[in-house]
Every structure is written in structure tokens, then in C-alpha cells.
Write a protein that holds these residues in place. Structure first.
Motif, mmCIF file in Angstrom:
data_model
loop_
_atom_site.group_PDB
_atom_site.id
_atom_site.type_symbol
_atom_site.label_atom_id
_atom_site.label_comp_id
_atom_site.label_asym_id
_atom_site.label_seq_id
_atom_site.Cartn_x
_atom_site.Cartn_y
_atom_site.Cartn_z
ATOM 1 N N LEU A 49 -3.057 -4.711 8.099
ATOM 2 C CA LEU A 49 -3.932 -5.300 7.084
ATOM 3 C C LEU A 49 -3.182 -5.700 5.825
ATOM 4 O O LEU A 49 -3.721 -6.445 4.997
ATOM 5 C CB LEU A 49 -5.038 -4.309 6.710
ATOM 6 C CG LEU A 49 -5.898 -3.793 7.863
ATOM 7 C CD1 LEU A 49 -6.761 -2.621 7.394
ATOM 8 C CD2 LEU A 49 -6.774 -4.903 8.428
ATOM 9 N N ALA A 50 -1.969 -5.193 5.647
ATOM 10 C CA ALA A 50 -1.230 -5.360 4.399
ATOM 11 C C ALA A 50 0.167 -5.892 4.671
ATOM 12 O O ALA A 50 0.645 -5.912 5.812
ATOM 13 C CB ALA A 50 -1.141 -4.018 3.667
ATOM 14 N N GLY B 289 -2.627 6.331 10.673
ATOM 15 C CA GLY B 289 -3.257 5.628 9.562
ATOM 16 C C GLY B 289 -2.374 4.541 8.998
ATOM 17 O O GLY B 289 -2.825 3.431 8.682
ATOM 18 N N ALA B 290 -1.082 4.839 8.878
ATOM 19 C CA ALA B 290 -0.133 3.844 8.369
ATOM 20 C C ALA B 290 -0.055 2.647 9.306
ATOM 21 O O ALA B 290 0.060 1.498 8.857
ATOM 22 C CB ALA B 290 1.244 4.476 8.193
ATOM 23 N N TYR C 113 1.720 -0.479 -6.836
ATOM 24 C CA TYR C 113 1.046 -0.732 -5.564
ATOM 25 C C TYR C 113 -0.310 -1.395 -5.798
ATOM 26 O O TYR C 113 -0.958 -1.193 -6.821
ATOM 27 C CB TYR C 113 0.854 0.582 -4.806
ATOM 28 C CG TYR C 113 2.142 1.169 -4.308
ATOM 29 C CD1 TYR C 113 2.714 0.721 -3.126
ATOM 30 C CD2 TYR C 113 2.811 2.162 -5.022
ATOM 31 C CE1 TYR C 113 3.922 1.240 -2.660
ATOM 32 C CE2 TYR C 113 4.012 2.683 -4.567
ATOM 33 C CZ TYR C 113 4.553 2.224 -3.380
ATOM 34 O OH TYR C 113 5.757 2.737 -2.925
ATOM 35 N N ASP C 114 -0.726 -2.159 -4.785
ATOM 36 C CA ASP C 114 -2.058 -2.770 -4.830
ATOM 37 C C ASP C 114 -3.141 -1.766 -4.446
ATOM 38 O O ASP C 114 -4.295 -1.900 -4.869
ATOM 39 C CB ASP C 114 -2.117 -3.964 -3.873
ATOM 40 C CG ASP C 114 -1.158 -5.063 -4.267
ATOM 41 O OD1 ASP C 114 -1.437 -5.765 -5.254
ATOM 42 O OD2 ASP C 114 -0.116 -5.209 -3.592
ATOM 43 N N ALA C 115 -2.776 -0.791 -3.621
ATOM 44 C CA ALA C 115 -3.744 0.211 -3.174
ATOM 45 C C ALA C 115 -3.016 1.499 -2.841
ATOM 46 O O ALA C 115 -1.864 1.479 -2.389
ATOM 47 C CB ALA C 115 -4.522 -0.285 -1.961
ATOM 48 N N ILE C 116 -3.708 2.614 -3.071
ATOM 49 C CA ILE C 116 -3.185 3.935 -2.730
ATOM 50 C C ILE C 116 -4.250 4.642 -1.904
ATOM 51 O O ILE C 116 -5.406 4.763 -2.328
ATOM 52 C CB ILE C 116 -2.837 4.753 -3.988
ATOM 53 C CG1 ILE C 116 -1.739 4.045 -4.793
ATOM 54 C CG2 ILE C 116 -2.400 6.163 -3.608
ATOM 55 C CD1 ILE C 116 -1.406 4.707 -6.117
ATOM 56 N N VAL D 79 0.834 -1.199 0.000
ATOM 57 C CA VAL D 79 0.000 0.000 0.000
ATOM 58 C C VAL D 79 0.872 1.253 0.000
ATOM 59 O O VAL D 79 1.900 1.305 0.674
ATOM 60 C CB VAL D 79 -0.914 0.020 1.247
ATOM 61 C CG1 VAL D 79 -1.807 1.266 1.244
ATOM 62 C CG2 VAL D 79 -1.755 -1.241 1.315
ATOM 63 N N LEU D 80 0.429 2.263 -0.742
ATOM 64 C CA LEU D 80 1.028 3.592 -0.692
ATOM 65 C C LEU D 80 0.040 4.521 0.004
ATOM 66 O O LEU D 80 -1.114 4.636 -0.425
ATOM 67 C CB LEU D 80 1.331 4.116 -2.095
ATOM 68 C CG LEU D 80 1.810 5.571 -2.187
ATOM 69 C CD1 LEU D 80 3.113 5.774 -1.431
ATOM 70 C CD2 LEU D 80 1.956 6.000 -3.649
ATOM 71 N N GLU D 81 0.488 5.160 1.077
ATOM 72 C CA GLU D 81 -0.329 6.161 1.770
ATOM 73 C C GLU D 81 0.233 7.543 1.482
ATOM 74 O O GLU D 81 1.437 7.766 1.594
ATOM 75 C CB GLU D 81 -0.332 5.917 3.278
ATOM 76 C CG GLU D 81 -1.194 6.926 4.029
ATOM 77 C CD GLU D 81 -0.967 6.896 5.531
ATOM 78 O OE1 GLU D 81 -1.972 6.913 6.259
ATOM 79 O OE2 GLU D 81 0.201 6.877 5.965
ATOM 80 N N ILE D 82 -0.647 8.462 1.120
ATOM 81 C CA ILE D 82 -0.259 9.846 0.863
ATOM 82 C C ILE D 82 -0.677 10.687 2.060
ATOM 83 O O ILE D 82 -1.870 10.829 2.349
ATOM 84 C CB ILE D 82 -0.926 10.387 -0.417
ATOM 85 C CG1 ILE D 82 -0.735 9.425 -1.601
ATOM 86 C CG2 ILE D 82 -0.406 11.782 -0.733
ATOM 87 C CD1 ILE D 82 0.693 9.170 -1.984
#
Length: 217
Positions: A98-99, A91-92, A144-147, A81-84
Motif C-alpha cells: 500500500l505504501a 503486517g509489514a 514518516y507519513d504514517a506510524i 510508513v513506520l511500523e512498531i
């Protein structure tokens, strides 16, 4: 009431009653010590049903918002996952349960440094914190699988779709014509993005080279 009890009460009263029903998300929210991610003066309010202020005019989202986003992303244990928008790192930390791995990018170096140290001390070894313009993503570590974007943009930065795997998801609050913010889920099918709106939220603005529409740059 101890922080552990407050956390359990938060899950039961703020999340389960508002249709957060993914067991993995509920377990993650029950496990991450939110009081460790807020300012010392705010610790007694850590489990309130509200956002809280951070340094540099940033915020830590309310627990429901964090859980809602985590559930909407439908993460699997093997996902990257990429978190912006790292903020405090809360949150991370939730996403990391979960990832497989979370890469998170923060534009404010002081916040990034604090979050990196906090996550390390708390044992979140599958989170990597980067400093930079979040609207450019992290092309060197993609795909990434999710952003997951934790600030509201006027448009979807093009880098996100380019850095997403087929079948991947992007979750971002977008500002509409009336200045309201709508949580928006994009799913990559082939070379196309399918869009789904998930309701109104409130975030700080997304800041960066690609946070606004091309016509406004």
C-alpha cells in the motif's frame, strides 16, 4: 482447500462482511501469503479468524485486525510508513503493498532476523527491518507519513509525533483506565494531534522506555 482459496474466502467472509471496503487493502490481504508468516505447526490455521502465537510470547494479529489498521491509515502509494512491532513480518508485508516503503522495528533480535529473511525470500524489497526500542521510533529515518503500532501502550510515546509529517497519521491501541484497549487514530494538524477512537481490540503490551506515562517512569 488450497491456501489461495482460503485467502480468498478470508477476504470475502472475514473482511468484506465487516466493513473492510478499501479495494487496495482487500487486494493486499488477498495477495500476502499469511501461511508463510506463521509457525509451521500453525499453517493450517493461518486463515482462521483469530490471532496466532509466535515465538517469544508474541502473536500475529488476526487478519481482520491487520486489514482494519491498514484501512484506517488511509495510505497512499507514495507514503513512507513506520511500523512498531515487526513480529513475523506479516503486517509489514501488507503495508508494503500500500505504501512506497515500510520501516519496521522489532525489539526481539531473533524475530527481527527471521522476519527480515522471510520478507527477503518472499520479495518484499521495500521493507526494512530494524532492531531496537520501538517506543523511540527511528529518528534517523524520519519523518514518516504514517506510524502503525502493533502493541498496546498506556500512552502515546512522544517520539511518534515528532517523527510524523504534517498531515500524517499515528494508529495505536491505547490502554484506558479499565485496562481495555482502544484503537486510537491521531492526525497531525500543524503542531497538534487530533484524536479519534476507533473501537476495542486486543494486543500484546507495548514494551520500551516510553511505553508508559511519564508519571510511571
Amino acid at each position: 482447500m488450497t491456501f489461495v482459496n482460503q485467502r480468498q474466502q478470508m477476504v470475502a467472509e472475514q473482511l468484506e462482511t465487516r466493513h473492510i471496503d478499501d479495494p487496495r487493502v482487500l487486494d493486499a490481504m488477498a495477495a500476502v501469503p499469511r501461511e508463510q508468516f506463521v509457525q509451521l505447526a500453525q499453517q493450517q490455521s493461518a486463515y482462521n479468524d483469530s490471532a496466532l502465537p509466535l515465538e517469544h510470547h508474541q502473536t500475529i494479529s488476526q487478519p481482520y485486525t491487520v486489514a482494519f489498521m491498514a484501512q484506517a491509515l488511509r495510505l497512499k502509494s507514495e507514503d513512507v510508513v513506520l511500523e512498531i512491532g515487526t513480529g513475523s513480518g506479516y503486517g509489514a508485508a501488507v503495508l508494503s503493498r500500500l505504501a512506497k516503503r515500510v520501516d519496521t522495528i522489532e525489539r526481539i533480535p531473533e524475530l527481527a532476523s527471521q522476519a527480515r529473511e522471510r520478507l527477503k525470500q518472499l520479495g518484499y524489497s521495500n521493507v526494512r527491518v530494524f532492531v531496537g526500542d520501538g517506543t523511540s521510533g527511528l529518528p534517523e529515518h524520519a519523518p514518516y507519513d504514517a506510524i502503525c503500532v502493533t502493541a498496546a501502550g498506556q500512552t502515546l510515546p512522544p517520539a511518534y509525533a515528532a517523527q510524523l509529517k504534517p498531515g500524517g497519521r499515528i494508529l495505536i491501541p491505547l490502554v484506558n483506565w479499565s485496562d481495555a484497549q482502544t484503537m486510537t487514530l491521531f492526525t497531525k494538524t500543524g503542531t497538534e494531534l487530533k484524536k479519534r477512537e476507533l473501537g476495542s481490540f486486543r494486543f500484546v503490551p507495548l514494551i520500551g522506555a516510553y511505553a508508559v506515562s511519564p508519571a510511571d517512569r
